[in-house]
Structure formats: structure tokens, C-alpha cells
Design an enzyme around this catalytic site. Structure first.
Site, PDB file in Angstrom:
ATOM      1  N   SER A 115      30.211  41.700  26.385  1.00 15.34           N
ATOM      2  CA  SER A 115      30.679  42.066  27.713  1.00 15.34           C
ATOM      3  C   SER A 115      31.163  43.502  27.693  1.00 15.34           C
ATOM      4  CB  SER A 115      31.781  41.094  28.158  1.00 15.34           C
ATOM      5  OG  SER A 115      32.267  41.411  29.435  1.00 15.34           O
TER       6      SER A 115
ATOM      7  N   ARG B 161      31.514  41.289  34.120  1.00 12.93           N
ATOM      8  CA  ARG B 161      32.322  40.384  34.937  1.00 12.93           C
ATOM      9  C   ARG B 161      31.462  39.316  35.613  1.00 12.93           C
ATOM     10  NH1 ARG B 161      34.914  43.909  38.202  1.00 12.93           N
ATOM     11  NH2 ARG B 161      36.883  44.035  37.080  1.00 12.93           N
TER      12      ARG B 161
ATOM     13  N   VAL C 109      42.831  37.765  32.970  1.00 13.57           N
ATOM     14  CA  VAL C 109      42.073  38.837  32.318  1.00 13.57           C
ATOM     15  C   VAL C 109      40.946  39.360  33.204  1.00 13.57           C
ATOM     16  CG1 VAL C 109      42.622  37.955  30.029  1.00 13.57           C
ATOM     17  CG2 VAL C 109      40.524  37.200  31.144  1.00 13.57           C
ATOM     18  N   GLU C 110      40.424  40.539  32.848  1.00 13.71           N
ATOM     19  CA  GLU C 110      39.352  41.231  33.584  1.00 13.71           C
ATOM     20  C   GLU C 110      39.718  41.443  35.053  1.00 13.71           C
ATOM     21  OE1 GLU C 110      35.340  39.965  33.111  1.00 13.71           O
ATOM     22  OE2 GLU C 110      35.452  39.854  30.942  1.00 13.71           O
ATOM     23  N   GLY C 111      40.967  41.793  35.295  1.00 10.37           N
ATOM     24  CA  GLY C 111      41.450  41.992  36.662  1.00 10.37           C
ATOM     25  C   GLY C 111      42.114  40.728  37.151  1.00 10.37           C
TER      26      GLY C 111
END
Length: 822
Positions: A211, A379, A501-503
Site C-alpha cells: 500500500s 486506500r 488509520v489512513e485518515g
């Protein structure tokens, strides 16, 4: 009477033109022709006709005569637009330009072309990819013992680590020319689904290198030397990567990170070279404790002008070997008992050559763009796929457990309260599976789905948490007692991790989904903003005029379509499908028009302040998400051949999504800042009222029943799960037991009847079965089945218990033995 007919007919003609989205010239011609017919007929009187022609001329002539239109209308609107629209910052511009627009753009059009969606087949795994899923991926799942990994080892086993490296799990996205697997996005999804469903710990280890890791960045921006050096090593597992983005004070907002580097000269390997002196403090970095190469985001400065005439160069990225002097790495965070390697990275006055800049000096200062473009792809796959795997396995397990576990001589899945939860689990699993497949398919189609990726990340993680909550409620004590027999506990503990996570999901919902989508996917807004940047005033006015009146026509069309489709139950919508699916497409067409209208109304009302109206933006994002998810479910249903047996699950999931979309739009209208316009908007969007309802009990009963027995529907819903019947894999054991449990149910009813009648006696189950066999109630084979099912069912519902020393970290003999072996 004729006057009323005259007025109504003119309105009907105008509404029809706007409904069909005809051009201004067509509308002018049709209205003029209508007036001419009435004029020839001399009805409804010359005064009315003269007034009608006068009003028509007053509107049509300025609109069709461009110089007048620009002077009287466009120029004032342009001046107002310039005042109310803030200039797009470089950061926002990069985010807007990073992604591409796919089918989500159709949803903003107010009139989606459903054929664009359903006529394009969903990608399938290649033979090589399928072989990998059935081979190395299945073998990895055989090795997973989540309790051992999370409680005793607090890590993967050495065998599992080596298997990952040997089979290039870290090189799924790396092309074959560099020694990687070169898998498609749909194969990437399938691996994460299977592995992530079994273990969030192992799933995270597999997901991160594929990713937002150096590999993705290297492929797009790395120099030839960097690609040739790192990519083969990353593919083989010789190098383990991590990426340090999150700063202690800025979260994942790379534009605000305090980590910095200064271009200067220094010593490297005994020579003076031009390089950077870095200072950074990162945390929450997955794989950092075991990483051998560290990707780093920081702001680069060049105060002495050594590489150019700009002091603040901007966000830049670098690749650092683990052993670089001055970097502190290896300590671990412990995220909610999910011990995937995660920890801080710190560095003070770390000097490295400029060659360490990812992409070289030519990409210095472009780090934000590089990150956003990579995130839009990652994402869309990583978290949606991993959480879909967890949802599928939870759905499979809960359906089986609800049939095996009995209370009051009934499977608990037959109780209405449990049925409600089972229906939600099944339908939400169907929805997240369709959504994650749709976004992965978009990546395979060459898209960078920034907006779908954001909404998929949000809703897959949120719905998977809801699925786990319902599963925990159904399992009761079985779900809360941790141990080797528990297959839900670690997933439930870890659910907030994927939300964060990831925003973080609050940020994703309130700022990203609609915030990016409103500008990026709207047919005119981004072009209008670009027109504002034209320096030549005359050219600017011409460009803006053309876009403005297309935009106005679009808004009027959406209002007409929303009203007419709402009033007619969308019977006038031209849609594909059969008798069953047409009604879904019609509803979607109606709510797409309503969403597009309310998006335009919100943008024109709030202007640049809309990004600060996070509640409104969040609700519009919810409406957009539900429409996109519904479209994804329909695409899946169509692609699978419209299986009739799956229709109840589709219906439940679809009606739930449409209800949520309705409620989101209601929330936007109820909070509209001009109270006098709220009733008007309600009449346009909901002319017959807000009549959508949540799925009813009868439909929920049908959906729940599908989860309690083996069937093709259940197999399709949980396709891709690890179902092996092996020691320690309780879910696989349940799947093998389930047909026997169902076969034994008539025998259980026979036994109960015999006990009640006094024909069979006994205090315990074994005594009753023995006596039933002697009394001829059961044959020998039937008695064997009853005993076998009972024994295996008791093993399934059993929970673990421990000596206290086994639960005390660092004390357990077994724990020490496992750690020593590692």
C-alpha cells in the site's frame, strides 16, 4: 379555465425540457412553438397571450443573445463568484488533481448512465493469481494461530515470516521485471481478504508493503538506480519496508509535519558530500520495528541555496537504511492487543546524501503530490479488502454458530432478536464486499479512485465494526472469553484501529468524501474554478459564461428530475434491468437527481465556507456513499447472473442504503440556513414525503434464514474465506459440523417428543440417547449421529480458561517456550 390550462401547459413544457436536459435553444423553440399554437387558436385571450409572449421574450432574448447575457447576468455572477470563492491552495490543488473520476462522476450528473456501470464486466483472477490464492495463501492461513501470535509471541512465527518472504507476499504490486508478482488489484484484494479475515496481525504485515510503502512510490517516482536497487530486494523480502508519515503534532496531515531536513554538506562514508541533515519524530509506523528500509516524509529547506534559489522547498520523501547513524528505531506500540509490528521512528541530526531523496532532487518538494496519488490507490484496496475479509468470516461463523448453539431446544438463530442481527450481518457483508470489489476493479481499470477510495475506507471499516458488534451480541459469552477457541475477540478489539488509520473516519466522512467529490466529480465546478484563473478578462468571461449556463441548466434539470421522479415513484426513469431490478435502478435514479440538486444548492449557498460546514458535508458524503454502494451492489448482482436466491440480501442491503440516503438528504434540508426555503426544498426532493423505510421484519427473516444453512447464496456471500477444517480453526470445524447439525435436528425433535411422552427417560443427554436407542426411537446410525453432533457442538461452544501465570506477561512457561523457539 383556459388561462389555467395555458399556464400549466407552459410549465409542463418547461419541466419536460429540463427533465430531458435539453439545450437552451431547444427549450426556446419548444416554448415559442407552444405559444404560437395558442396564439393561432386565439386562446386564452389576447391579454394573456401578449403577457405570455412578453414574459417569454424577457427571459429568452437575453439568455440566447450572448453579449446581453454576459453583460446582464454572467459578469455580475462572475464578480460575486470571485469574491465568495477562496483561491485553491497548492495543497488542495494537489489533492484534487491526484485522483481520477470514474462512475462516481455519473452520480453527480443527476442522470447516471447505468449501462456504463453494468455492461463492463468485473475483473476476475488470472489462473496464476488463483493458484497463488489456493496455494501459498492457503498455506499461510494454515500457519496462522491468532492466539499464539497475539498472546504468546506478540509477533508472527519465524515460519510465517519466512513463508511471506519466500512467496513474495511483500511484492504483490511489484512488476515481474523487478522480481515481484505483478498482481492485479483484484488479486491484491483477494489475498488481503483471505489473510486479513484470518488475522488482522498478519493481514497488516501483508497490506502495508503493498500500500503506502516505498514500493508504490518507487514504481511511480523512483530513479532508475533506486528502482533497480530496492524493488528486487523488497519483492524477495530481503528488505522489509515501512513509511514514516505520521508526525507527533500533525497526524497524517503531511503539509503540517514538524519533521524537517536542511540541505547542507557533510561526511558520508569518509567523503564530504552534498546531503541533508534530518530531524524527525514519527509514531504509529507499521512495520517500523522490523523494517530494514524506512520511507520518510519531511519538509526540506535549502537556506544556503545549494540546490536552487528556493529556501522552503516543501514536503519531500527519502529512503533511509535502518542502520543510518542517528536514527532510533525498534521500540513497539501495542495497538489494542493486535501486535502487528508498529512503533516510533526518531532521528536527530541524521545526515544522508541527497541521493536518498526518493526520485532524486528533481522530486524534492513534490512529496505531498506523491503521497496523495499513492494513497488514492492504496486506500481503495488495503483496508476495504482486509475488513471485507473479516466481515465475510464473521458472517460465515455467526450463521453457523447461530444454528449450532441452542436455547430452549431451538437454534438461537430462530429467535427474532437474533434474526435481526443476522440480517444486518449478512446484508452489510454483501454491501462491503460489493464496495471493496468495485474500488479494486476501478484500480484495475487504470483509475486512481480518490473519492471512491475514501468512501470505501470509511464505510467498509464502519460496517465491519457494526458486523462485529452484532456477532459479539449473538455469541454472548463465547465472544468475550479470549483464548484459542475465540475467533471474534481480537477482531473486536482491533476494530477501532481500522477506523483510525489512513485518515480517521471522522475526518474522512466530514471533509474528504464530499469535500473532494463536490469539486472533483461535479461536471462543472472544477472547470468553473479553473476559469477564474484565466488572466485575460474577456476570455475569462467567455469561458465562465459557457460553464455557468450549463451549470444552471444542470441544476434546473436535477430539480425537475427530483420532483418528477419523486412524484411518479420514478416510473419515468429510463433504466435497465428485469422486473426485480428495475425498481432498484429507478430509486437510484430518483435519489441521484435529489443528491445532485442538494449538492448544487449547498455549494451555491455556502460557497467556500462549505468545507467548514462539516456536518452538512458529512451528510452529503453519506448520501453519495449510499448511492455509490447501492450501484456497486447492483453491479455485483448483475455480474453474478441475478441469482434469485440472493435477492433477499440485495433487497435488505439496498433498502437500508436508500433509507440512509434519504435521511442524509433530510438532514441537509432540515439544517438549510434559509428557513423559508426549507419547505420548498422538501417539496422538490420529497414531493410525496420521505417515505423510505428500513427493511421490514419479513425480509429480515428471509435473509437470516439464508445464513443458517449451507447454500450457494451463503457460499457466494462468503467466497474467498479460509474454511479449512483443521485443529485450532473453529470456524472451519463449524462448517464441517453444520450439515450434521441440520441432519440431527429432526432426531432431536423426535427425542424431545419421546421424553415428554414418557417413552424415553434419563437425566443426561447421553442417558436419553442410550435409552432412545434401546426403545427403538433411534437406529444405531441415528444414535451415533446424535452423540457425534453433541460432542462436536459442545467443543464448538466451549470457552477457554487459564492458570493466572499463563496470563501474566513474561511468566507463562508456554509463553517462554514459544518466545525461546522464536
Amino acid at each position: 379555465m383556459m388561462i389555467l390550462l395555458f399556464i400549466l401547459l407552459l410549465i409542463a413544457v418547461s419541466v419536460t425540457c429540463s427533465f430531458l436536459k435539453t439545450s437552451l435553444q431547444v427549450w426556446t423553440g419548444v416554448v415559442a412553438a407552444t405559444l404560437l399554437v395558442f396564439t393561432i387558436a386565439g386562446e386564452p385571450g389576447w391579454i394573456s397571450l401578449i403577457l405570455g409572449w412578453a414574459i417569454f421574450a424577457l427571459i429568452a432574448v437575453p439568455l440566447n443573445h450572448r453579449p446581453w447575457r454576459q453583460a446582464l447576468l454572467t459578469a455580475p455572477v462572475l464578480r460575486m463568484f470571485n469574491k465568495m470563492t477562496p483561491q485553491i491552495s497548492d495543497t488542495e490543488r494537489v489533492a484534487l488533481e491526484a485522483g481520477t473520476v470514474g462512475f462516481e462522476g455519473e452520480l453527480f450528473s443527476g442522470r447516471p448512465n447505468w449501462r456504463k456501470l453494468i455492461d463492463k464486466p468485473l475483473p476476475e483472477l488470472s489462473l496464476e493469481e488463483q493458484t497463488f490464492i489456493e496455494g501459498p495463501c492457503e498455506e499461510l492461513c494454515h500457519m496462522i494461530d491468532e492466539w499464539e501470535f497475539t498472546h504468546y509471541r506478540v509477533d508472527l512465527s519465524e515460519k510465517a515470516w519466512q513463508h511471506l518472504k519466500d512467496n513474495k507476499f511483500f511484492g504483490m504490486i511489484i512488476p515481474r521485471e523487478y522480481g515481484g508478482l505483478g498482481f492485479s488489484a483484484i488479486a491484491h484484494r483477494a489475498v488481503l481478504e483471505k489473510v486479513g479475515g484470518m488475522s488482522a496481525t498478519v493481514g497488516s504485515v501483508v497490506a502495508v508493503p503493498n500500500s503506502l510503502g516505498p514500493a508504490e512510490l518507487l514504481l511511480h517516482y523512483g530513479t532508475t538506480e533506486q528502482k533497480n536497487h530496492y524493488l528486487p530486494r523488497l519483492a524477495s523480502g530481503e528488505e522489509i519496508p515501512c513509511f514514516g508519515l505520521t508526525s507527533t503534532t500533525a497526524g497524517s496531515d503531511a503539509t503540517s509535519i514538524s519533521d524537517y531536513g536542511v540541505v547542507c554538506k557533510g561526511e558520508w562514508e569518509g567523503k564530504e558530500v552534498l546531503g541533508m541533515r534530518l530531524n524527525f519524530d514519527k509514531r504509529y509506523i507499521t512495520l517500523a520495528p522490523v523494517a530494514t528500509v524506512v520511507g520518510l516524509a519531511f519538509r526540506l529547506y535549502d537556506p544556503d541555496g545549494l540546490i536552487g534559489d528556493t529556501e522552503d522547498i516543501g514536503i519531500s520523501l527519502a529512503l533511509l537504511p535502518r542502520d543510518v547513524p542517528g536514527m532510533d528505531i525498534g521500540q513497539r506500540h501495542f495497538p489494542l492487543n493486535n501486535p502487528f509490528p508498529n512503533g516510533p521512528i526518531r532521528g536527530k541530526d541524521v545526515f544522508v546524501p541527497l541521493d536518498f531523496l526518493l526520485g532524486g532532487t528533481e522530486h524534492a518538494g513534490h512529496g505531498w503530490r506523491m503521497l496523495v496519488e499513492s494513497l488514492s490507490v492504496g486506500r481503495a484496496i488495503s483496508l476495504p479488502s482486509s475488513t471485507t475479509g473479516g466481515a465475510k468470516l464473521t458472517c460465515l461463523a455467526t450463521g453457523a454458530y447461530a444454528r449450532i448453539r441452542k436455547q430452549f431446544n431451538l437454534p438461537i438463530g430462530r429467535f427474532e432478536g437474533v434474526e435481526e442481527a443476522l440480517a444486518r450481518i449478512a446484508a452489510n457483508t454483501y454491501a462491503v464486499s460489493a464496495l471493496s470489489r468495485q474500488t479494486a476493479s476501478a484500480v484495475d481499470a487504470g483509475e486512481k479512485p480518490a473519492v471512491p477510495g475514501a468512501l470505501a475506507k470509511y464505510h467498509c471499516t464502519e460496517l465491519s465494526r457494526d458486523i462485529l458488534k452484532d456477532a459479539m451480541d449473538i455469541h454472548g459469552g463465547k465472544g468475550i472469553i479470549l483464548g484459542p477457541r475465540n475467533y471474534l475477540g481480537r477482531g473486536w478489539q482491533g476494530a477501532p484501529i481500522w477506523i483510525t488509520v489512513e485518515g480517521a473516519n471522522i475526518l474522512t466522512r466530514s471533509m474528504m468524501i464530499f469535500g473532494q467529490g463536490a469539486i472533483r466529480c461535479h461536471p462543472y465546478v472544477l472547470k468553473e474554478l479553473e476559469a477564474l484563473e484565466i488572466d485575460d478578462e474577456e476570455e475569462q468571461l467567455k469561458a465562465f459564461d459557457k460553464l455557468l449556463f450549463k451549470h444552471i441548466g444542470h441544476t434546473i434539470s436535477c430539480a425537475s428530475r427530483s420532483f418528477v421522479l419523486g412524484l411518479s415513484m420514478a416510473r419515468f426513469a429510463a433504466v435497465p434491468g428485469d422486473r426485480q431490478t428495475k425498481k432498484y435502478y429507478r430509486k437510484l435514479s430518483r435519489y441521484t437527481a435529489a443528491f445532485s440538486l442538494m449538492a448544487d444548492i449547498a455549494m451555491s449557498t455556502y460557497g467556500g465556507k462549505l468545507k467548514m460546514k462539516e456536518k452538512i458535508s458529512g451528510r452529503l458524503g453519506d448520501a453519495l456513499s449510499m448511492l455509490y454502494m447501492s450501484a456497486s451492489m447492483l453491479r455485483r448482482f448483475e455480474y453474478e447472473g441475478r441469482p434469485a436466491a440472493d435477492q433477499p440480501i440485495l433487497a435488505w442491503a439496498f433498502h437500508d442504503a436508500i433509507y440512509r440516503s434519504q435521511e442524509a438528504l433530510k438532514g441537509v434540508i432540515d439544517n438549510y440556513p434559509i428557513p423559508l426555503l426549507r419547505p420548498v426544498l422538501r417539496r422538490i426532493v420529497f414531493p410525496l414525503g420521505a417515505n423510505e423505510r428500513r427493511p421490514n421484519d419479513r425480509l429480515g427473516h428471509k435473509v437470516a434464514a439464508l445464513m443458517l444453512s449451507p447454500s450457494e447464496t451463503r457460499d457466494r456471500l462468503t467466497r474467498g474465506c479460509y474454511k479449512a477444517d483443521r485443529p485450532g480453526h473453529v470456524i472451519g470445524n463449524m462448517e464441517t459440523l453444520l450439515p450434521d447439525v441440520i441432519a440431527a435436528e429432526p432426531l432431536e425433535r423426535r427425542l424431545l417428543k419421546a421424553v415428554k411422552s414418557g417413552k424415553v427417560s434419563g437425566y443426561t443427554f447421553d442417558e436419553q440417547v442410550d435409552n432412545a436407542e434401546k426403545a427403538g426411537v433411534f437406529s444405531d446410525e441415528e444414535a451415533k449421529l446424535m452423540r457425534s453432533v453433541r460432542e462436536r457442538a459442545m467443543e464448538i461452544i466451549a470457552v477457554d480458561d487459564f492458570d493466572i501465570r499463563e496470563l501474566q506477561a513474561g511468566v507463562s512457561e508456554k509463553g517462554e517456550a514459544v518466545r525461546d523457539a522464536a
